[in-house]
Scaffold this active site. Structure first.
Site, mmCIF file in Angstrom:
data_model
loop_
_atom_site.group_PDB
_atom_site.id
_atom_site.type_symbol
_atom_site.label_atom_id
_atom_site.label_comp_id
_atom_site.label_asym_id
_atom_site.label_seq_id
_atom_site.Cartn_x
_atom_site.Cartn_y
_atom_site.Cartn_z
ATOM 1 N N LYS A 195 -8.319 -3.754 -17.432
ATOM 2 C CA LYS A 195 -9.352 -4.793 -17.382
ATOM 3 C C LYS A 195 -10.419 -4.286 -16.400
ATOM 4 C CE LYS A 195 -11.069 -7.806 -15.509
ATOM 5 N NZ LYS A 195 -12.511 -7.622 -15.108
ATOM 6 N N GLY A 215 -10.678 -3.815 -5.514
ATOM 7 C CA GLY A 215 -11.827 -4.714 -5.494
ATOM 8 C C GLY A 215 -11.949 -5.330 -4.112
ATOM 9 N N SER A 216 -12.541 -6.510 -4.056
ATOM 10 C CA SER A 216 -12.808 -7.106 -2.749
ATOM 11 C C SER A 216 -11.532 -7.683 -2.135
ATOM 12 C CB SER A 216 -13.856 -8.207 -2.898
ATOM 13 O OG SER A 216 -13.323 -9.226 -3.707
ATOM 14 N N GLY A 234 -8.446 -9.768 -3.861
ATOM 15 C CA GLY A 234 -7.106 -9.216 -3.633
ATOM 16 C C GLY A 234 -6.167 -10.247 -3.028
ATOM 17 N N GLU A 258 -6.103 -2.199 -3.254
ATOM 18 C CA GLU A 258 -7.065 -1.374 -2.522
ATOM 19 C C GLU A 258 -8.327 -2.211 -2.392
ATOM 20 O OE1 GLU A 258 -6.583 1.310 -0.995
ATOM 21 O OE2 GLU A 258 -4.674 1.928 -1.864
ATOM 22 N N CYS A 306 -16.372 1.864 -1.233
ATOM 23 C CA CYS A 306 -15.388 1.277 -0.316
ATOM 24 C C CYS A 306 -15.327 2.095 0.964
ATOM 25 C CB CYS A 306 -14.027 1.215 -0.982
ATOM 26 S SG CYS A 306 -13.571 2.766 -1.749
ATOM 27 N N GLU A 353 -17.988 -6.675 5.684
ATOM 28 C CA GLU A 353 -18.402 -5.737 4.639
ATOM 29 C C GLU A 353 -19.667 -6.256 3.951
ATOM 30 O OE1 GLU A 353 -16.144 -5.252 0.863
ATOM 31 O OE2 GLU A 353 -16.186 -3.109 1.297
HETATM 32 P P1 NAD Z 1 -14.372 -7.827 -7.189
HETATM 33 O O1 NAD Z 1 -13.229 -8.231 -6.326
HETATM 34 O O2 NAD Z 1 -15.477 -8.797 -7.365
HETATM 35 O O3 NAD Z 1 -13.862 -7.485 -8.667
HETATM 36 C C1 NAD Z 1 -12.921 -6.507 -8.913
HETATM 37 C C2 NAD Z 1 -12.230 -6.765 -10.237
HETATM 38 O O4 NAD Z 1 -11.439 -7.951 -10.145
HETATM 39 C C3 NAD Z 1 -13.162 -6.969 -11.416
HETATM 40 O O5 NAD Z 1 -12.624 -6.326 -12.543
HETATM 41 C C4 NAD Z 1 -13.163 -8.487 -11.600
HETATM 42 O O6 NAD Z 1 -13.470 -8.898 -12.903
HETATM 43 C C5 NAD Z 1 -11.721 -8.809 -11.260
HETATM 44 N N1 NAD Z 1 -11.453 -10.183 -10.805
HETATM 45 C C6 NAD Z 1 -12.301 -11.053 -10.215
HETATM 46 N N2 NAD Z 1 -11.633 -12.193 -9.880
HETATM 47 C C7 NAD Z 1 -10.350 -12.019 -10.271
HETATM 48 C C8 NAD Z 1 -9.170 -12.826 -10.189
HETATM 49 N N3 NAD Z 1 -9.178 -14.050 -9.632
HETATM 50 N N4 NAD Z 1 -8.007 -12.335 -10.681
HETATM 51 C C9 NAD Z 1 -7.966 -11.099 -11.227
HETATM 52 N N5 NAD Z 1 -9.044 -10.288 -11.337
HETATM 53 C C10 NAD Z 1 -10.226 -10.750 -10.857
HETATM 54 O O7 NAD Z 1 -14.907 -6.427 -6.608
HETATM 55 P P2 NAD Z 1 -16.214 -5.590 -7.037
HETATM 56 O O8 NAD Z 1 -17.427 -6.326 -6.590
HETATM 57 O O9 NAD Z 1 -16.133 -5.141 -8.449
HETATM 58 O O10 NAD Z 1 -16.029 -4.277 -6.119
HETATM 59 C C11 NAD Z 1 -16.439 -4.211 -4.803
HETATM 60 C C12 NAD Z 1 -15.272 -4.344 -3.835
HETATM 61 O O11 NAD Z 1 -14.259 -3.389 -4.165
HETATM 62 C C13 NAD Z 1 -15.654 -4.025 -2.402
HETATM 63 O O12 NAD Z 1 -15.053 -4.973 -1.543
HETATM 64 C C14 NAD Z 1 -15.082 -2.640 -2.166
HETATM 65 O O13 NAD Z 1 -14.815 -2.324 -0.821
HETATM 66 C C15 NAD Z 1 -13.846 -2.689 -3.000
HETATM 67 N N6 NAD Z 1 -13.375 -1.346 -3.340
HETATM 68 C C16 NAD Z 1 -12.274 -0.872 -2.704
HETATM 69 C C17 NAD Z 1 -11.812 0.413 -2.977
HETATM 70 C C18 NAD Z 1 -10.589 0.953 -2.280
HETATM 71 O O14 NAD Z 1 -10.010 1.903 -2.786
HETATM 72 N N7 NAD Z 1 -10.174 0.410 -1.162
HETATM 73 C C19 NAD Z 1 -12.476 1.199 -3.920
HETATM 74 C C20 NAD Z 1 -13.603 0.667 -4.561
HETATM 75 C C21 NAD Z 1 -14.031 -0.600 -4.275
#
Ligand code: NAD
Length: 494
Positions: free
Chosen positions: A175, A227-228, A232, A249, A283, A382
Protein backbone atom coordinates in the site's frame (compact mmCIF):
# COMPACT_ATOMS: atom_id res chain seq x y z
CA UNK A 1 -6.52 12.59 -21.41
CA UNK A 2 -4.60 11.24 -18.39
CA UNK A 3 -4.43 7.49 -17.91
CA UNK A 4 -6.56 5.67 -15.34
CA UNK A 5 -4.46 3.20 -13.36
CA UNK A 6 -5.58 0.08 -11.52
CA UNK A 7 -4.84 -2.01 -8.46
CA UNK A 8 -3.11 -5.38 -8.88
CA UNK A 9 -5.20 -7.95 -6.99
CA UNK A 10 -5.93 -11.63 -7.63
CA UNK A 11 -3.34 -11.86 -10.38
CA UNK A 12 -4.76 -9.05 -12.51
CA UNK A 13 -5.00 -5.30 -12.88
CA UNK A 14 -8.44 -4.40 -11.53
CA UNK A 15 -10.56 -1.33 -10.87
CA UNK A 16 -11.26 -0.56 -7.20
CA UNK A 17 -14.48 -1.90 -5.74
CA UNK A 18 -15.19 1.63 -4.45
CA UNK A 19 -15.35 2.92 -8.04
CA UNK A 20 -13.45 5.98 -6.73
CA UNK A 21 -10.19 7.48 -8.02
CA UNK A 22 -7.84 10.26 -6.97
CA UNK A 23 -5.65 12.45 -9.15
CA UNK A 24 -1.86 12.32 -9.07
CA UNK A 25 -0.30 15.64 -10.10
CA UNK A 26 3.25 16.90 -10.58
CA UNK A 27 4.18 18.94 -7.46
CA UNK A 28 6.44 21.18 -9.57
CA UNK A 29 3.55 22.02 -11.90
CA UNK A 30 0.08 21.14 -10.69
CA UNK A 31 -1.41 21.63 -14.17
CA UNK A 32 0.43 18.43 -15.15
CA UNK A 33 -1.92 15.51 -14.38
CA UNK A 34 -0.01 12.21 -14.24
CA UNK A 35 -3.01 9.95 -13.88
CA UNK A 36 -6.03 8.81 -11.90
CA UNK A 37 -5.36 6.09 -9.32
CA UNK A 38 -7.75 3.87 -7.33
CA UNK A 39 -9.01 5.29 -4.06
CA UNK A 40 -9.37 1.82 -2.62
CA UNK A 41 -11.52 0.74 0.28
CA UNK A 42 -11.88 -2.08 2.81
CA UNK A 43 -13.30 -4.53 0.23
CA UNK A 44 -10.25 -4.08 -2.02
CA UNK A 45 -7.95 -4.93 0.89
CA UNK A 46 -10.10 -7.97 1.77
CA UNK A 47 -9.81 -9.24 -1.83
CA UNK A 48 -6.05 -8.62 -1.75
CA UNK A 49 -5.68 -10.66 1.45
CA UNK A 50 -7.58 -13.62 -0.04
CA UNK A 51 -5.38 -13.62 -3.10
CA UNK A 52 -2.18 -13.15 -1.09
CA UNK A 53 -3.08 -16.18 1.02
CA UNK A 54 -3.20 -18.29 -2.15
CA UNK A 55 0.07 -16.73 -3.29
CA UNK A 56 1.66 -17.61 0.04
CA UNK A 57 0.81 -21.32 -0.38
CA UNK A 58 2.81 -21.42 -3.60
CA UNK A 59 5.65 -19.05 -2.78
CA UNK A 60 6.47 -20.27 0.71
CA UNK A 61 7.20 -23.71 -0.80
CA UNK A 62 9.40 -22.31 -3.56
CA UNK A 63 13.09 -22.86 -2.65
CA UNK A 64 14.78 -19.69 -1.42
CA UNK A 65 17.51 -19.74 -4.16
CA UNK A 66 14.74 -19.76 -6.80
CA UNK A 67 13.02 -16.88 -5.03
CA UNK A 68 16.37 -15.11 -5.12
CA UNK A 69 16.64 -15.67 -8.89
CA UNK A 70 13.38 -13.76 -9.40
CA UNK A 71 14.76 -10.84 -7.41
CA UNK A 72 17.97 -10.88 -9.45
CA UNK A 73 15.86 -10.48 -12.60
CA UNK A 74 13.99 -7.62 -10.91
CA UNK A 75 17.38 -5.96 -10.33
CA UNK A 76 18.18 -6.39 -14.04
CA UNK A 77 14.86 -4.85 -15.10
CA UNK A 78 15.27 -1.90 -12.73
CA UNK A 79 18.75 -1.36 -14.17
CA UNK A 80 17.38 -1.34 -17.73
CA UNK A 81 14.57 1.07 -16.78
CA UNK A 82 16.51 3.25 -14.35
CA UNK A 83 16.33 6.43 -16.42
CA UNK A 84 12.65 6.10 -17.31
CA UNK A 85 11.65 5.33 -13.72
CA UNK A 86 13.79 8.21 -12.37
CA UNK A 87 12.02 10.59 -14.77
CA UNK A 88 8.59 9.34 -13.76
CA UNK A 89 9.57 9.60 -10.09
CA UNK A 90 10.76 13.19 -10.36
CA UNK A 91 7.55 14.06 -12.17
CA UNK A 92 5.36 12.72 -9.38
CA UNK A 93 7.52 13.41 -6.31
CA UNK A 94 9.58 16.48 -7.26
CA UNK A 95 13.13 15.70 -6.15
CA UNK A 96 15.86 16.28 -8.74
CA UNK A 97 16.82 13.61 -11.28
CA UNK A 98 20.20 12.85 -9.70
CA UNK A 99 18.33 11.91 -6.52
CA UNK A 100 15.61 9.86 -8.19
CA UNK A 101 18.33 7.96 -10.08
CA UNK A 102 19.88 7.27 -6.68
CA UNK A 103 16.48 6.13 -5.38
CA UNK A 104 16.20 3.56 -8.21
CA UNK A 105 19.82 2.51 -7.66
CA UNK A 106 18.99 1.76 -4.03
CA UNK A 107 16.24 -0.54 -5.29
CA UNK A 108 18.72 -2.25 -7.63
CA UNK A 109 21.25 -2.74 -4.81
CA UNK A 110 18.51 -4.09 -2.55
CA UNK A 111 17.40 -6.55 -5.26
CA UNK A 112 20.90 -7.96 -5.82
CA UNK A 113 21.61 -8.12 -2.10
CA UNK A 114 18.34 -9.99 -1.45
CA UNK A 115 19.03 -12.31 -4.40
CA UNK A 116 22.29 -13.48 -2.83
CA UNK A 117 20.56 -14.12 0.50
CA UNK A 118 18.47 -16.75 -1.27
CA UNK A 119 21.57 -18.96 -1.12
CA UNK A 120 22.30 -18.20 2.55
CA UNK A 121 19.29 -17.39 4.73
CA UNK A 122 21.28 -18.88 7.57
CA UNK A 123 20.12 -20.96 10.44
CA UNK A 124 22.61 -22.25 13.03
CA UNK A 125 23.61 -25.77 13.89
CA UNK A 126 24.88 -25.87 17.45
CA UNK A 127 26.01 -28.65 19.79
CA UNK A 128 23.40 -30.36 21.92
CA UNK A 129 24.06 -31.01 25.60
CA UNK A 130 23.09 -34.63 24.91
CA UNK A 131 24.91 -37.27 22.89
CA UNK A 132 23.72 -38.31 19.44
CA UNK A 133 21.44 -35.35 19.18
CA UNK A 134 21.62 -32.39 16.84
CA UNK A 135 20.20 -28.96 17.54
CA UNK A 136 19.56 -26.41 14.82
CA UNK A 137 17.62 -23.32 13.82
CA UNK A 138 15.95 -22.61 10.49
CA UNK A 139 14.02 -19.73 8.95
CA UNK A 140 10.38 -19.99 7.97
CA UNK A 141 8.20 -17.47 6.15
CA UNK A 142 5.45 -15.83 8.18
CA UNK A 143 2.50 -15.27 5.82
CA UNK A 144 0.88 -12.26 4.21
CA UNK A 145 3.01 -9.15 4.79
CA UNK A 146 1.31 -5.74 4.76
CA UNK A 147 3.73 -3.05 3.57
CA UNK A 148 2.84 0.64 4.01
CA UNK A 149 5.23 3.20 2.58
CA UNK A 150 5.72 7.01 2.57
CA UNK A 151 6.14 9.43 -0.31
CA UNK A 152 9.78 10.53 -0.04
CA UNK A 153 11.58 7.44 -1.38
CA UNK A 154 8.98 6.15 -3.84
CA UNK A 155 11.13 3.24 -5.10
CA UNK A 156 13.77 2.58 -2.43
CA UNK A 157 11.45 2.12 0.55
CA UNK A 158 8.97 -0.22 -1.18
CA UNK A 159 11.98 -2.32 -2.28
CA UNK A 160 13.53 -2.28 1.22
CA UNK A 161 10.36 -3.95 2.43
CA UNK A 162 9.13 -6.08 -0.45
CA UNK A 163 12.42 -7.71 -1.56
CA UNK A 164 13.44 -9.20 1.82
CA UNK A 165 9.79 -10.09 2.54
CA UNK A 166 9.62 -12.00 -0.75
CA UNK A 167 13.03 -13.59 -0.38
CA UNK A 168 11.93 -15.02 2.96
CA UNK A 169 8.89 -16.61 1.28
CA UNK A 170 6.09 -14.27 2.31
CA UNK A 171 3.45 -12.96 -0.04
CA UNK A 172 2.98 -9.19 0.06
CA UNK A 173 0.38 -6.47 -0.13
CA UNK A 174 1.94 -3.12 -0.96
CA UNK A 175 0.00 0.00 0.00
CA UNK A 176 2.20 2.84 -1.28
CA UNK A 177 1.79 6.49 -0.39
CA UNK A 178 -1.10 8.10 -2.25
CA UNK A 179 1.36 10.83 -3.27
CA UNK A 180 3.57 8.50 -5.36
CA UNK A 181 1.38 5.72 -6.79
CA UNK A 182 2.98 5.73 -10.24
CA UNK A 183 6.45 4.65 -9.12
CA UNK A 184 4.90 1.78 -7.12
CA UNK A 185 3.06 0.68 -10.26
CA UNK A 186 6.33 0.65 -12.22
CA UNK A 187 7.93 -1.50 -9.49
CA UNK A 188 5.11 -4.04 -9.54
CA UNK A 189 5.39 -4.27 -13.34
CA UNK A 190 9.08 -5.21 -12.92
CA UNK A 191 8.28 -7.87 -10.30
CA UNK A 192 5.67 -9.47 -12.54
CA UNK A 193 7.87 -9.38 -15.65
CA UNK A 194 10.70 -10.94 -13.64
CA UNK A 195 8.51 -14.01 -13.08
CA UNK A 196 7.01 -13.45 -9.64
CA UNK A 197 3.85 -15.61 -9.54
CA UNK A 198 0.97 -13.11 -9.79
CA UNK A 199 -0.83 -13.81 -6.52
CA UNK A 200 2.36 -13.39 -4.51
CA UNK A 201 2.06 -9.62 -4.89
CA UNK A 202 -0.89 -7.29 -4.53
CA UNK A 203 -0.84 -3.55 -5.08
CA UNK A 204 -3.58 -1.56 -3.37
CA UNK A 205 -3.61 2.18 -3.99
CA UNK A 206 -5.16 4.81 -1.76
CA UNK A 207 -4.55 6.54 1.53
CA UNK A 208 -5.48 6.06 5.16
CA UNK A 209 -8.57 3.88 4.51
CA UNK A 210 -6.83 0.91 2.82
CA UNK A 211 -3.79 1.46 5.08
CA UNK A 212 -5.93 1.05 8.18
CA UNK A 213 -7.84 -1.88 6.67
CA UNK A 214 -4.55 -3.69 6.08
CA UNK A 215 -3.36 -3.07 9.63
CA UNK A 216 -6.70 -4.19 11.08
CA UNK A 217 -7.09 -7.29 8.91
CA UNK A 218 -6.88 -10.38 11.13
CA UNK A 219 -5.17 -12.50 8.46
CA UNK A 220 -2.25 -10.12 7.89
CA UNK A 221 0.18 -11.22 10.64
CA UNK A 222 3.01 -8.83 9.74
CA UNK A 223 3.05 -5.08 9.11
CA UNK A 224 6.02 -3.02 8.04
CA UNK A 225 5.41 0.73 8.13
CA UNK A 226 7.54 3.73 7.24
CA UNK A 227 6.03 7.16 7.74
CA UNK A 228 5.33 9.74 10.40
CA UNK A 229 5.60 9.04 14.12
CA UNK A 230 1.92 10.04 14.52
CA UNK A 231 0.68 7.44 12.02
CA UNK A 232 3.12 4.87 13.42
CA UNK A 233 1.66 5.36 16.92
CA UNK A 234 -1.84 4.52 15.66
CA UNK A 235 -0.57 1.46 13.79
CA UNK A 236 1.40 0.35 16.84
CA UNK A 237 -1.72 0.42 19.01
CA UNK A 238 -3.65 -1.81 16.62
CA UNK A 239 -0.79 -4.22 16.06
CA UNK A 240 -0.15 -4.48 19.80
CA UNK A 241 -3.81 -5.33 20.44
CA UNK A 242 -3.81 -7.88 17.60
CA UNK A 243 -0.38 -9.37 18.43
CA UNK A 244 1.09 -8.63 15.01
CA UNK A 245 4.74 -8.53 14.15
CA UNK A 246 5.46 -4.86 13.41
CA UNK A 247 8.38 -2.85 12.08
CA UNK A 248 8.12 0.93 12.43
CA UNK A 249 10.45 3.45 10.80
CA UNK A 250 9.31 6.98 11.60
CA UNK A 251 10.30 10.61 12.00
CA UNK A 252 13.64 12.27 12.60
CA UNK A 253 15.24 15.52 13.75
CA UNK A 254 18.78 14.87 12.65
CA UNK A 255 21.76 17.02 13.50
CA UNK A 256 25.10 17.74 11.91
CA UNK A 257 27.69 18.77 14.50
CA UNK A 258 30.60 20.94 13.38
CA UNK A 259 33.49 21.15 15.84
CA UNK A 260 36.12 23.89 15.96
CA UNK A 261 38.71 21.70 14.19
CA UNK A 262 36.44 20.70 11.29
CA UNK A 263 37.21 21.09 7.60
CA UNK A 264 34.69 23.89 7.03
CA UNK A 265 34.55 23.46 3.23
CA UNK A 266 33.55 19.85 3.71
CA UNK A 267 31.11 20.71 6.49
CA UNK A 268 29.47 23.36 4.31
CA UNK A 269 29.00 20.98 1.39
CA UNK A 270 27.63 18.37 3.78
CA UNK A 271 25.06 20.59 5.39
CA UNK A 272 23.80 21.99 2.08
CA UNK A 273 23.24 18.49 0.76
CA UNK A 274 21.85 17.17 4.05
CA UNK A 275 19.46 20.03 4.71
CA UNK A 276 18.17 20.94 1.26
CA UNK A 277 18.49 17.71 -0.75
CA UNK A 278 15.02 16.22 -1.39
CA UNK A 279 13.79 19.68 -0.28
CA UNK A 280 14.44 18.59 3.31
CA UNK A 281 11.91 15.77 2.96
CA UNK A 282 14.16 12.92 4.04
CA UNK A 283 13.78 11.04 7.26
CA UNK A 284 17.55 11.56 7.59
CA UNK A 285 17.52 15.22 6.50
CA UNK A 286 19.81 17.57 8.41
CA UNK A 287 17.35 19.66 10.32
CA UNK A 288 19.76 21.04 12.95
CA UNK A 289 23.28 22.38 12.56
CA UNK A 290 25.08 22.33 15.91
CA UNK A 291 28.19 24.49 15.57
CA UNK A 292 31.06 25.25 17.90
CA UNK A 293 31.16 29.00 18.72
CA UNK A 294 34.73 29.35 17.41
CA UNK A 295 33.64 28.60 13.82
CA UNK A 296 29.97 29.57 14.10
CA UNK A 297 29.97 32.99 12.44
CA UNK A 298 32.29 31.98 9.63
CA UNK A 299 30.27 28.90 8.73
CA UNK A 300 26.93 30.69 9.07
CA UNK A 301 27.92 33.48 6.67
CA UNK A 302 29.09 31.03 4.06
CA UNK A 303 26.00 28.87 4.55
CA UNK A 304 23.64 31.80 4.06
CA UNK A 305 25.34 32.77 0.78
CA UNK A 306 25.38 29.21 -0.52
CA UNK A 307 21.75 28.46 0.45
CA UNK A 308 20.57 31.57 -1.40
CA UNK A 309 22.43 30.44 -4.51
CA UNK A 310 20.52 27.16 -4.75
CA UNK A 311 18.27 27.02 -7.80
CA UNK A 312 14.65 25.98 -7.31
CA UNK A 313 12.62 24.38 -10.07
CA UNK A 314 11.39 21.29 -11.88
CA UNK A 315 13.82 18.53 -10.88
CA UNK A 316 13.96 17.22 -14.47
CA UNK A 317 15.67 20.40 -15.66
CA UNK A 318 19.46 20.56 -15.57
CA UNK A 319 21.00 22.97 -13.04
CA UNK A 320 18.03 22.73 -10.66
CA UNK A 321 19.24 22.01 -7.10
CA UNK A 322 16.01 21.90 -5.12
CA UNK A 323 12.57 20.69 -6.21
CA UNK A 324 9.15 21.46 -4.71
CA UNK A 325 7.54 20.14 -1.54
CA UNK A 326 5.21 17.22 -2.07
CA UNK A 327 1.91 19.10 -1.65
CA UNK A 328 0.30 22.28 -0.35
CA UNK A 329 -0.18 20.84 3.15
CA UNK A 330 3.56 20.19 3.40
CA UNK A 331 4.32 23.76 2.32
CA UNK A 332 1.76 25.13 4.79
CA UNK A 333 3.48 23.14 7.56
CA UNK A 334 6.82 24.72 6.63
CA UNK A 335 5.22 28.17 6.69
CA UNK A 336 3.78 27.43 10.11
CA UNK A 337 7.24 26.51 11.45
CA UNK A 338 8.75 29.66 9.99
CA UNK A 339 6.16 31.59 12.00
CA UNK A 340 7.06 29.53 15.08
CA UNK A 341 10.75 30.35 14.49
CA UNK A 342 9.97 34.08 14.45
CA UNK A 343 7.81 33.83 17.56
CA UNK A 344 10.52 31.90 19.41
CA UNK A 345 13.00 34.71 18.70
CA UNK A 346 15.22 32.84 16.24
CA UNK A 347 17.04 34.96 13.67
CA UNK A 348 16.03 34.37 10.03
CA UNK A 349 19.28 34.28 8.07
CA UNK A 350 17.91 33.46 4.62
CA UNK A 351 14.76 32.19 2.91
CA UNK A 352 11.60 32.18 4.98
CA UNK A 353 9.21 32.71 2.08
CA UNK A 354 7.84 31.27 -1.14
CA UNK A 355 9.96 32.19 -4.14
CA UNK A 356 8.99 35.38 -5.90
CA UNK A 357 7.00 35.14 -9.13
CA UNK A 358 4.06 32.99 -10.12
CA UNK A 359 4.45 29.24 -10.01
CA UNK A 360 2.13 26.27 -10.23
CA UNK A 361 4.41 24.24 -7.92
CA UNK A 362 4.81 23.88 -4.15
CA UNK A 363 8.17 25.65 -3.93
CA UNK A 364 9.70 27.18 -0.82
CA UNK A 365 13.03 28.96 -0.39
CA UNK A 366 15.84 27.14 1.42
CA UNK A 367 15.59 28.64 4.88
CA UNK A 368 18.14 29.04 7.67
CA UNK A 369 17.40 30.18 11.23
CA UNK A 370 20.27 31.03 13.58
CA UNK A 371 20.22 31.56 17.35
CA UNK A 372 17.81 28.66 17.73
CA UNK A 373 17.40 27.73 21.37
CA UNK A 374 17.87 24.08 22.34
CA UNK A 375 14.54 22.73 23.56
CA UNK A 376 12.48 25.18 21.42
CA UNK A 377 9.93 23.82 18.95
CA UNK A 378 12.12 24.74 15.98
CA UNK A 379 14.96 22.76 17.56
CA UNK A 380 12.99 19.65 18.46
CA UNK A 381 10.05 19.05 16.09
CA UNK A 382 10.18 17.43 12.66
CA UNK A 383 9.39 20.01 9.96
CA UNK A 384 10.05 17.89 6.86
CA UNK A 385 10.94 20.77 4.60
CA UNK A 386 13.88 23.01 3.62
CA UNK A 387 14.34 24.62 7.04
CA UNK A 388 17.62 24.41 8.94
CA UNK A 389 18.00 25.45 12.59
CA UNK A 390 21.49 26.55 13.65
CA UNK A 391 22.38 26.07 17.31
CA UNK A 392 25.62 27.42 18.77
CA UNK A 393 27.53 25.41 21.40
CA UNK A 394 30.75 25.86 23.37
CA UNK A 395 31.96 22.29 23.76
CA UNK A 396 31.76 18.73 22.49
CA UNK A 397 29.76 17.70 25.56
CA UNK A 398 27.19 20.42 24.94
CA UNK A 399 26.92 19.38 21.28
CA UNK A 400 26.16 15.80 22.32
CA UNK A 401 23.60 16.98 24.86
CA UNK A 402 21.80 19.10 22.25
CA UNK A 403 21.89 16.27 19.72
CA UNK A 404 20.39 13.83 22.21
CA UNK A 405 17.64 15.96 23.72
CA UNK A 406 14.99 15.30 21.05
CA UNK A 407 12.45 12.49 21.00
CA UNK A 408 13.79 11.16 17.68
CA UNK A 409 16.98 9.19 17.10
CA UNK A 410 17.59 8.35 13.45
CA UNK A 411 20.80 9.86 12.13
CA UNK A 412 23.60 12.17 13.31
CA UNK A 413 26.85 13.46 11.92
CA UNK A 414 30.01 15.05 13.27
CA UNK A 415 32.72 16.98 11.46
CA UNK A 416 36.04 16.89 13.31
CA UNK A 417 39.68 15.94 12.69
CA UNK A 418 40.14 14.58 16.20
CA UNK A 419 40.23 10.79 16.01
CA UNK A 420 39.43 10.30 19.69
CA UNK A 421 36.39 12.53 19.46
CA UNK A 422 35.28 10.61 16.37
CA UNK A 423 35.02 7.35 18.25
CA UNK A 424 33.57 8.98 21.35
CA UNK A 425 30.85 10.49 19.16
CA UNK A 426 29.91 7.10 17.74
CA UNK A 427 29.32 5.95 21.31
CA UNK A 428 27.76 9.14 22.70
CA UNK A 429 25.30 10.20 19.99
CA UNK A 430 21.94 8.60 20.66
CA UNK A 431 20.97 7.63 17.09
CA UNK A 432 20.71 4.53 14.94
CA UNK A 433 23.34 5.90 12.53
CA UNK A 434 26.31 8.27 13.02
CA UNK A 435 28.32 9.63 10.10
CA UNK A 436 31.80 11.08 10.58
CA UNK A 437 32.87 13.86 8.22
CA UNK A 438 29.84 13.10 6.05
CA UNK A 439 26.27 14.43 6.08
CA UNK A 440 23.36 12.81 7.93
CA UNK A 441 22.27 10.99 4.78
CA UNK A 442 23.79 8.19 2.70
CA UNK A 443 22.54 4.76 3.80
CA UNK A 444 23.77 1.68 1.93
CA UNK A 445 21.55 -1.33 1.22
CA UNK A 446 23.69 -3.96 2.91
CA UNK A 447 23.82 -2.18 6.27
CA UNK A 448 20.98 -2.02 8.77
CA UNK A 449 18.97 1.20 8.69
CA UNK A 450 16.77 2.56 11.44
CA UNK A 451 16.54 4.73 14.49
CA UNK A 452 16.17 4.68 18.25
CA UNK A 453 13.66 6.36 20.58
CA UNK A 454 10.50 7.52 18.75
CA UNK A 455 12.02 6.97 15.32
CA UNK A 456 11.66 3.21 15.46
CA UNK A 457 10.60 0.21 17.45
CA UNK A 458 13.84 -1.76 17.44
CA UNK A 459 13.72 -3.39 14.00
CA UNK A 460 15.92 -2.45 11.09
CA UNK A 461 15.52 -2.20 7.32
CA UNK A 462 18.37 -3.30 5.09
CA UNK A 463 21.39 -5.31 6.11
CA UNK A 464 21.12 -8.85 7.40
CA UNK A 465 18.83 -7.74 10.24
CA UNK A 466 15.85 -7.21 7.93
CA UNK A 467 15.76 -10.91 7.04
CA UNK A 468 15.20 -11.69 10.70
CA UNK A 469 12.14 -9.47 10.71
CA UNK A 470 10.55 -11.17 7.70
CA UNK A 471 11.19 -14.73 8.86
CA UNK A 472 10.32 -16.78 11.90
CA UNK A 473 13.12 -18.67 13.60
CA UNK A 474 12.21 -22.29 14.19
CA UNK A 475 14.25 -24.78 16.21
CA UNK A 476 14.71 -28.45 15.28
CA UNK A 477 16.14 -31.13 17.60
CA UNK A 478 17.03 -34.52 16.08
CA UNK A 479 17.76 -37.31 18.55
CA UNK A 480 19.35 -40.32 16.84
CA UNK A 481 20.43 -42.12 20.04
CA UNK A 482 17.47 -44.50 19.89
CA UNK A 483 16.62 -43.95 23.55
CA UNK A 484 14.82 -41.38 25.69
CA UNK A 485 17.25 -38.59 26.59
CA UNK A 486 15.98 -35.91 28.96
CA UNK A 487 17.45 -32.42 28.63
CA UNK A 488 18.67 -30.90 31.91
CA UNK A 489 18.10 -34.22 33.68
CA UNK A 490 20.38 -36.76 32.05
CA UNK A 491 23.81 -35.36 32.91
CA UNK A 492 26.71 -37.13 31.23
CA UNK A 493 29.99 -37.86 32.96
CA UNK A 494 32.98 -36.76 30.91
P1 NAD B 1 2.46 9.41 6.61
O1 NAD B 1 2.56 8.87 8.00
O2 NAD B 1 1.53 10.53 6.38
O3 NAD B 1 2.02 8.26 5.59
C1 NAD B 1 2.75 7.10 5.43
C2 NAD B 1 1.87 6.00 4.88
O4 NAD B 1 0.89 5.62 5.85
C3 NAD B 1 1.09 6.36 3.63
O5 NAD B 1 1.08 5.27 2.75
C4 NAD B 1 -0.32 6.65 4.16
O6 NAD B 1 -1.33 6.46 3.21
C5 NAD B 1 -0.41 5.60 5.26
N1 NAD B 1 -1.37 5.89 6.34
C6 NAD B 1 -1.83 7.08 6.76
N2 NAD B 1 -2.64 6.91 7.85
C7 NAD B 1 -2.67 5.58 8.09
C8 NAD B 1 -3.32 4.77 9.08
N3 NAD B 1 -4.10 5.30 10.04
N4 NAD B 1 -3.13 3.43 9.06
C9 NAD B 1 -2.34 2.87 8.12
N5 NAD B 1 -1.70 3.58 7.15
C10 NAD B 1 -1.87 4.92 7.15
O7 NAD B 1 3.96 9.79 6.17
P2 NAD B 1 4.46 10.56 4.84
O8 NAD B 1 4.03 11.98 4.92
O9 NAD B 1 4.13 9.78 3.62
O10 NAD B 1 6.05 10.47 5.04
C11 NAD B 1 6.77 11.37 5.81
C12 NAD B 1 7.15 10.79 7.16
O11 NAD B 1 7.82 9.53 6.98
C13 NAD B 1 8.15 11.65 7.92
O12 NAD B 1 7.76 11.71 9.28
C14 NAD B 1 9.47 10.92 7.75
O13 NAD B 1 10.42 11.18 8.76
C15 NAD B 1 9.02 9.50 7.74
N6 NAD B 1 10.01 8.62 7.12
C16 NAD B 1 10.75 7.82 7.92
C17 NAD B 1 11.73 6.99 7.37
C18 NAD B 1 12.55 6.09 8.24
O14 NAD B 1 13.13 5.14 7.72
N7 NAD B 1 12.65 6.32 9.53
C19 NAD B 1 11.92 6.99 5.99
C20 NAD B 1 11.13 7.83 5.19
C21 NAD B 1 10.18 8.63 5.77
Amino acid sequence: MAKTFKNFIGGQWVAPETGQYFQNRNPADTTDLIGRFPDSGVADVAAAVKSAERGFQLWSRTPAPIRGDVLRRVGDLLTERKEAIANAMTREMGKVLAETRGDVQEGIDTAYYAATEGRRLFGHTVPSELRQKWAMTMRRPIGVAGLITPFNFPMAIPTWKSFPALLCGNSIILKPSEDVPHTATLLVECLLEAGLPPEVIQLVHGGEVPGRALVEHPRVPLISFTGSTETGAKIGETCGRMHKRLSLEMGGKNAQIVMEDADLDLALEGVLWGAFGTTGQRCTATSRLIVHRKVHDKLLNRLADAAQDLTLGDGRKPKVDVGPLIHEAARAKVEQYVEIGHSEGAELVCGGARPRGKSAGFFYQPTVFAGVKPGSRLATEEIFGPVLSVIQVSSYDQAVKVNNEVKYGLSSSIYTRDVQRTFRAMEDLDNGITYVNAPTIGAEAHLPFGGVKQTGNGHREGGWEVFEFYSETKVGYVDFSGKLQRAQMDIYDI
